[in-house]
Scaffold this motif. Sequence first.
Motif, PDB file in Angstrom:
ATOM      1  N   MET A   4       0.687  -1.101  -0.216  1.00 39.04           N
ATOM      2  CA  MET A   4      -0.465  -0.089  -0.288  1.00 39.04           C
ATOM      3  C   MET A   4       1.025   1.276  -0.100  1.00 39.04           C
ATOM      4  SD  MET A   4      -2.437   0.035   3.672  1.00 39.04           S
ATOM      5  CE  MET A   4      -1.080   0.090   4.891  1.00 39.04           C
ATOM      6  N   GLN A   5      -0.090   2.647  -1.028  1.00 43.49           N
ATOM      7  CA  GLN A   5       1.411   3.074  -1.081  1.00 43.49           C
ATOM      8  C   GLN A   5       0.700   4.440  -1.289  1.00 43.49           C
ATOM      9  OE1 GLN A   5       4.331   3.520  -3.366  1.00 43.49           O
ATOM     10  NE2 GLN A   5       3.199   2.638  -5.617  1.00 43.49           N
ATOM     11  N   LEU A   6       0.669   5.837  -0.985  1.00 41.28           N
ATOM     12  CA  LEU A   6       0.393   6.980  -1.297  1.00 41.28           C
ATOM     13  C   LEU A   6       1.250   7.652  -2.508  1.00 41.28           C
ATOM     14  CD1 LEU A   6      -1.406   8.804  -0.738  1.00 41.28           C
ATOM     15  CD2 LEU A   6      -0.209  10.344   0.599  1.00 41.28           C
ATOM     16  N   ILE A   7       0.372   7.421  -4.035  1.00 40.05           N
ATOM     17  CA  ILE A   7       1.456   8.539  -4.655  1.00 40.05           C
ATOM     18  C   ILE A   7       0.688  10.149  -4.738  1.00 40.05           C
ATOM     19  CG2 ILE A   7       2.530   8.745  -7.109  1.00 40.05           C
ATOM     20  CD1 ILE A   7       2.276   6.288  -5.755  1.00 40.05           C
ATOM     21  N   LYS A   8       1.641  11.157  -4.448  1.00 38.01           N
ATOM     22  CA  LYS A   8       1.518  12.218  -4.499  1.00 38.01           C
ATOM     23  C   LYS A   8       1.156  13.393  -5.140  1.00 38.01           C
ATOM     24  CE  LYS A   8       3.065  12.368   1.192  1.00 38.01           C
ATOM     25  NZ  LYS A   8       4.392  13.391   1.507  1.00 38.01           N
ATOM     26  N   SER A   9       0.300  14.005  -5.549  1.00 33.52           N
ATOM     27  CA  SER A   9       0.027  14.847  -6.624  1.00 33.52           C
ATOM     28  C   SER A   9       0.738  15.923  -7.148  1.00 33.52           C
ATOM     29  CB  SER A   9      -1.543  14.835  -6.893  1.00 33.52           C
ATOM     30  OG  SER A   9      -0.949  16.178  -8.266  1.00 33.52           O
ATOM     31  N   PRO A  10       1.982  16.128  -7.771  1.00 34.10           N
ATOM     32  CA  PRO A  10       3.106  17.311  -7.755  1.00 34.10           C
ATOM     33  C   PRO A  10       2.096  18.836  -7.643  1.00 34.10           C
ATOM     34  CG  PRO A  10       2.889  16.206  -9.879  1.00 34.10           C
ATOM     35  CD  PRO A  10       1.946  15.231  -8.977  1.00 34.10           C
ATOM     36  N   ASN A  11       0.985  18.462  -8.985  1.00 33.34           N
ATOM     37  CA  ASN A  11       0.122  19.864  -9.156  1.00 33.34           C
ATOM     38  C   ASN A  11      -0.617  20.131  -7.976  1.00 33.34           C
ATOM     39  OD1 ASN A  11       1.955  20.050 -11.167  1.00 33.34           O
ATOM     40  ND2 ASN A  11       0.560  18.093 -12.679  1.00 33.34           N
ATOM     41  N   SER A  12      -0.938  18.515  -7.152  1.00 33.70           N
ATOM     42  CA  SER A  12      -2.837  19.654  -6.361  1.00 33.70           C
ATOM     43  C   SER A  12      -2.142  18.933  -4.798  1.00 33.70           C
ATOM     44  CB  SER A  12      -3.667  19.301  -7.185  1.00 33.70           C
ATOM     45  OG  SER A  12      -3.783  17.258  -6.923  1.00 33.70           O
ATOM     46  N   LEU A  13      -3.308  18.923  -4.077  1.00 37.64           N
ATOM     47  CA  LEU A  13      -3.439  18.520  -2.804  1.00 37.64           C
ATOM     48  C   LEU A  13      -3.489  17.090  -2.199  1.00 37.64           C
ATOM     49  CD1 LEU A  13      -5.267  21.616  -0.976  1.00 37.64           C
ATOM     50  CD2 LEU A  13      -2.798  20.851  -0.927  1.00 37.64           C
ATOM     51  N   GLY A  14      -3.838  16.884  -3.492  1.00 39.21           N
ATOM     52  CA  GLY A  14      -4.563  15.048  -3.873  1.00 39.21           C
ATOM     53  C   GLY A  14      -3.348  13.841  -3.841  1.00 39.21           C
ATOM     54  N   GLY A  15      -3.829  12.666  -3.812  1.00 38.27           N
ATOM     55  CA  GLY A  15      -2.923  11.740  -4.002  1.00 38.27           C
ATOM     56  C   GLY A  15      -3.605  10.196  -4.368  1.00 38.27           C
ATOM     57  N   GLU A  16      -2.982   9.472  -4.135  1.00 38.16           N
ATOM     58  CA  GLU A  16      -3.674   8.325  -5.085  1.00 38.16           C
ATOM     59  C   GLU A  16      -2.956   7.648  -4.689  1.00 38.16           C
ATOM     60  OE1 GLU A  16      -3.379   5.195  -8.698  1.00 38.16           O
ATOM     61  OE2 GLU A  16      -2.391   6.596  -9.077  1.00 38.16           O
ATOM     62  N   ILE A  17      -4.149   6.554  -3.805  1.00 30.44           N
ATOM     63  CA  ILE A  17      -3.715   5.217  -2.460  1.00 30.44           C
ATOM     64  C   ILE A  17      -3.814   4.258  -3.937  1.00 30.44           C
ATOM     65  CG2 ILE A  17      -4.197   3.180  -1.130  1.00 30.44           C
ATOM     66  CD1 ILE A  17      -4.003   6.252  -0.208  1.00 30.44           C
ATOM     67  N   GLN A  18      -2.653   3.347  -4.020  1.00 32.92           N
ATOM     68  CA  GLN A  18      -2.579   1.861  -5.005  1.00 32.92           C
ATOM     69  C   GLN A  18      -2.161   0.743  -3.229  1.00 32.92           C
ATOM     70  OE1 GLN A  18       1.018   3.012  -6.976  1.00 32.92           O
ATOM     71  NE2 GLN A  18      -0.328   3.815  -8.635  1.00 32.92           N
ATOM     72  N   GLY A  19      -2.760   0.064  -3.184  1.00 33.59           N
ATOM     73  CA  GLY A  19      -2.053  -0.953  -3.271  1.00 33.59           C
ATOM     74  C   GLY A  19      -3.660  -1.368  -1.923  1.00 33.59           C
ATOM     75  N   ILE A  20      -4.566  -1.323  -2.338  1.00 33.83           N
ATOM     76  CA  ILE A  20      -5.581  -1.016  -1.311  1.00 33.83           C
ATOM     77  C   ILE A  20      -6.704  -1.764  -2.101  1.00 33.83           C
ATOM     78  CG2 ILE A  20      -7.395  -0.127   0.745  1.00 33.83           C
ATOM     79  CD1 ILE A  20      -4.696   0.543   1.794  1.00 33.83           C
ATOM     80  N   GLU A  21      -7.292  -2.868  -2.273  1.00 35.94           N
ATOM     81  CA  GLU A  21      -9.022  -3.451  -3.009  1.00 35.94           C
ATOM     82  C   GLU A  21     -10.218  -2.680  -2.026  1.00 35.94           C
ATOM     83  OE1 GLU A  21     -11.008  -5.560  -5.843  1.00 35.94           O
ATOM     84  OE2 GLU A  21      -8.228  -5.664  -5.283  1.00 35.94           O
ATOM     85  N   LEU A  22     -10.823  -1.937  -2.313  1.00 43.59           N
ATOM     86  CA  LEU A  22     -11.925  -1.593  -1.843  1.00 43.59           C
ATOM     87  C   LEU A  22     -12.402  -2.666  -1.685  1.00 43.59           C
ATOM     88  CD1 LEU A  22     -11.724   2.098  -3.056  1.00 43.59           C
ATOM     89  CD2 LEU A  22     -10.929   0.944  -0.597  1.00 43.59           C
ATOM     90  N   ASN A  58      -7.193   6.983   6.698  1.00 45.98           N
ATOM     91  CA  ASN A  58      -7.261   8.345   7.401  1.00 45.98           C
ATOM     92  C   ASN A  58      -6.326   8.760   7.333  1.00 45.98           C
ATOM     93  OD1 ASN A  58     -10.000   7.187   7.696  1.00 45.98           O
ATOM     94  ND2 ASN A  58      -8.964   6.451   9.815  1.00 45.98           N
ATOM     95  N   HIS A  59      -4.791   8.595   7.501  1.00 49.09           N
ATOM     96  CA  HIS A  59      -3.584   9.570   7.430  1.00 49.09           C
ATOM     97  C   HIS A  59      -3.378   9.995   5.910  1.00 49.09           C
ATOM     98  CE1 HIS A  59       0.014  11.255   8.765  1.00 49.09           C
ATOM     99  NE2 HIS A  59       0.478  10.514   7.271  1.00 49.09           N
ATOM    100  N   SER A  60      -3.758   9.483   5.126  1.00 47.35           N
ATOM    101  CA  SER A  60      -3.370   9.878   3.488  1.00 47.35           C
ATOM    102  C   SER A  60      -4.794  11.415   3.366  1.00 47.35           C
ATOM    103  CB  SER A  60      -3.269   8.791   2.802  1.00 47.35           C
ATOM    104  OG  SER A  60      -2.497   7.682   3.345  1.00 47.35           O
ATOM    105  N   TRP A  61      -5.403  10.846   3.952  1.00 47.18           N
ATOM    106  CA  TRP A  61      -6.557  11.468   3.782  1.00 47.18           C
ATOM    107  C   TRP A  61      -6.321  13.135   4.579  1.00 47.18           C
ATOM    108  CZ3 TRP A  61     -12.545  10.828   4.482  1.00 47.18           C
ATOM    109  CH2 TRP A  61     -13.203  11.775   4.180  1.00 47.18           C
TER     110      TRP A  61
END
Length: 82
Positions: A1-19, A32-35
Motif C-alpha cells: 500500500m502506498q500514497l502517490i502524492k500529486s505534484p500539482n495539487s493537494l490530492g493523492g492516489e492510493i495504490q495497493g488497497i482493494e476496496l 485516514n492519515h493519507s486523507w
Amino acid sequence: MQLIKSPNSLGGEIQGIELKKQLNEEQIQFINHSWDERLVLVFKNQNLNDYDLITEFSTFILKGQSYEAEEGHCDDLSLIHI
C-alpha cells in the motif's frame, strides 16, 4: 500500500488497497492519515458496482448518539465514493 502524492495539487492516489475486500486496521489508518495529509484521494481501477457501494454504506452502526463504521470498515470511504 502506498500514497502517490500529486505534484500539482493537494490530492493523492492510493495504490495497493482493494476496496471490495474488508479492510484491516492498518489499511484504515493509512487511508485516514493519507486523507488528512492530502485532502483528496483517488483509488483507481476499483470496479465497484452499486451493490458494493450499498454494502459499504450498510456497515454503519449506531454508537451512542452517532453512527460509525463497523470494525474492518472505513467510515471515511463513503465520502470518497460520492
